[in-house]
Design an enzyme around this catalytic site. Structure first.
Site, PDB file in Angstrom:
ATOM      1  N   TYR A   1     -13.021  18.493  44.368  1.00 41.44           N
ATOM      2  CA  TYR A   1     -12.754  17.651  42.993  1.00 41.44           C
ATOM      3  C   TYR A   1     -12.717  18.815  41.879  1.00 41.44           C
ATOM      4  O   TYR A   1     -11.916  18.749  41.182  1.00 41.44           O
ATOM      5  CB  TYR A   1     -13.905  16.973  42.865  1.00 41.44           C
ATOM      6  CG  TYR A   1     -14.141  16.056  41.869  1.00 41.44           C
ATOM      7  CD1 TYR A   1     -13.121  14.910  41.249  1.00 41.44           C
ATOM      8  CD2 TYR A   1     -14.980  16.511  40.681  1.00 41.44           C
ATOM      9  CE1 TYR A   1     -13.260  14.386  40.235  1.00 41.44           C
ATOM     10  CE2 TYR A   1     -14.997  15.790  39.544  1.00 41.44           C
ATOM     11  CZ  TYR A   1     -14.173  14.581  39.419  1.00 41.44           C
ATOM     12  OH  TYR A   1     -14.070  13.914  38.206  1.00 41.44           O
TER      13      TYR A   1
ATOM     14  N   LYS B   1      -9.617  19.338  38.915  1.00 42.06           N
ATOM     15  CA  LYS B   1      -9.666  19.246  37.589  1.00 42.06           C
ATOM     16  C   LYS B   1      -9.654  20.706  36.935  1.00 42.06           C
ATOM     17  O   LYS B   1      -9.159  20.702  35.755  1.00 42.06           O
ATOM     18  CB  LYS B   1     -11.129  18.817  37.201  1.00 42.06           C
ATOM     19  CG  LYS B   1     -11.457  17.354  37.748  1.00 42.06           C
ATOM     20  CD  LYS B   1     -10.522  16.382  36.930  1.00 42.06           C
ATOM     21  CE  LYS B   1     -10.730  15.078  37.141  1.00 42.06           C
ATOM     22  NZ  LYS B   1      -9.961  14.140  36.635  1.00 42.06           N
TER      23      LYS B   1
END
Length: 268
Positions: free
Chosen positions: A142, A146
């Site tokens: 994750y 990002k």
């Protein structure tokens, strides 16, 4: 003239909060959802769109332009969570996370740029994450999705400034949304060497989301960006400690910062 806003992933959580807030402020808001029929009480129109499907994105953008003839603000909010030991996380789930969190926003931007170039104006706001500023244990994929979006937008904003288009990254911390429920969790396997650490970290991550900030706080920051004549390149929105953790990463020795994170997640 009423400004037109296009928000991806606007059926719940941060996207919905932004859409509701901007609708109250008089903006003409269009949101997207994979299943708009499930959200008939939305305060703004929801258009069916799958962020991993370029044709679906182009249809959604075309639908807004047919109705409004202009597109002033695009908010890339759609995203998915993913947790797990990197060694044990299935590669098809890694690919999917990058397709939604990284490639998806780029496809949306590409679909909107021709109209914004034609207008010689527009703002594209990308919702990233404070997690993208650091490698978090059991959330490394994750963080990577990002971080990749943050850096790509830093480059792309310099390319499109010549067309009167501004791009901004907004990195939220933990907010009280349903992201944990929709997150992909690599199973905590009984025979896994990561079982104890991952299980405890997963509980802590879910607790942080449940006690997170009110998504309306994000909506107010987005409104401030939209109404600013010179928005910043980066915004961080969250608790003091979450924002302070980014500053600490810049000044602390690597091993000291790593130890601080491991202590937070109660890792040995």
């Amino acid at each position: 003239m009423t400004k037109v806003v296009f928000i991806t992933g606007a059926s719940s959580g941060i996207g919905k909060a932004i859409g509701d807030y901007l609708s109250e402020k008089g903006y003409s808001v269009y949101g997207t959802s994979r299943n708009p029929s499930k959200y008939l009480n939305s305060s703004f129109p929801l258009i069916a769109m799958e962020v991993t499907d370029k044709e679906s994105i182009e249809r959604a953008v075309s639908e807004v332009l047919q109705k409004e003839k202009t597109l002033d603000i695009v908010i890339n909010n759609a995203g998915v969570g993913i947790t797990g030991p990197i060694e044990e996380t299935p590669h098809d789930e890694i690919d999917y996370a990058f397709s939604v969190n990284y490639k998806g926003p780029l496809h949306v931007i590409n679909a909107c740029l021709p109209q914004m170039r034609k207008q010689h104006s527009g703002k594209i706001i990308n919702i990233t994450s404070i997690a993208g500023y650091m490698g978090l244990p059991y959330r490394g994929i994750y963080s990577a999705t990002k971080a990749a979006l943050e850096v790509t937008i830093e480059a792309m904003r310099m390319e499109v400034l010549q067309f009167g288009i501004e791009m901004v990254n907004v990195a939220p911390g933990d907010f009280a949304t349903n992201i944990a429920a929709g997150r992909y969790h690599t199973p905590v396997r009984d025979d896994s060497p990561y079982r104890d650490q991952y299980g405890k970290t997963l509980e802590l991550m879910n607790k942080d989301v449940d006690s997170g900030e009110d998504p309306v706080q994000m909506a107010k920051v987005i409104y401030a960006i939209i109404t600013s004549s010179k928005p910043r390149v980066h915004y961080k929105v969250g608790s003091f400690l979450q924002k302070f953790s980014i500053a600490l990463k810049r000044v602390l020795p690597d091993r000291m910062y790593e130890r601080m994170l491991m202590n937070h997640y109660k890792l040995k």
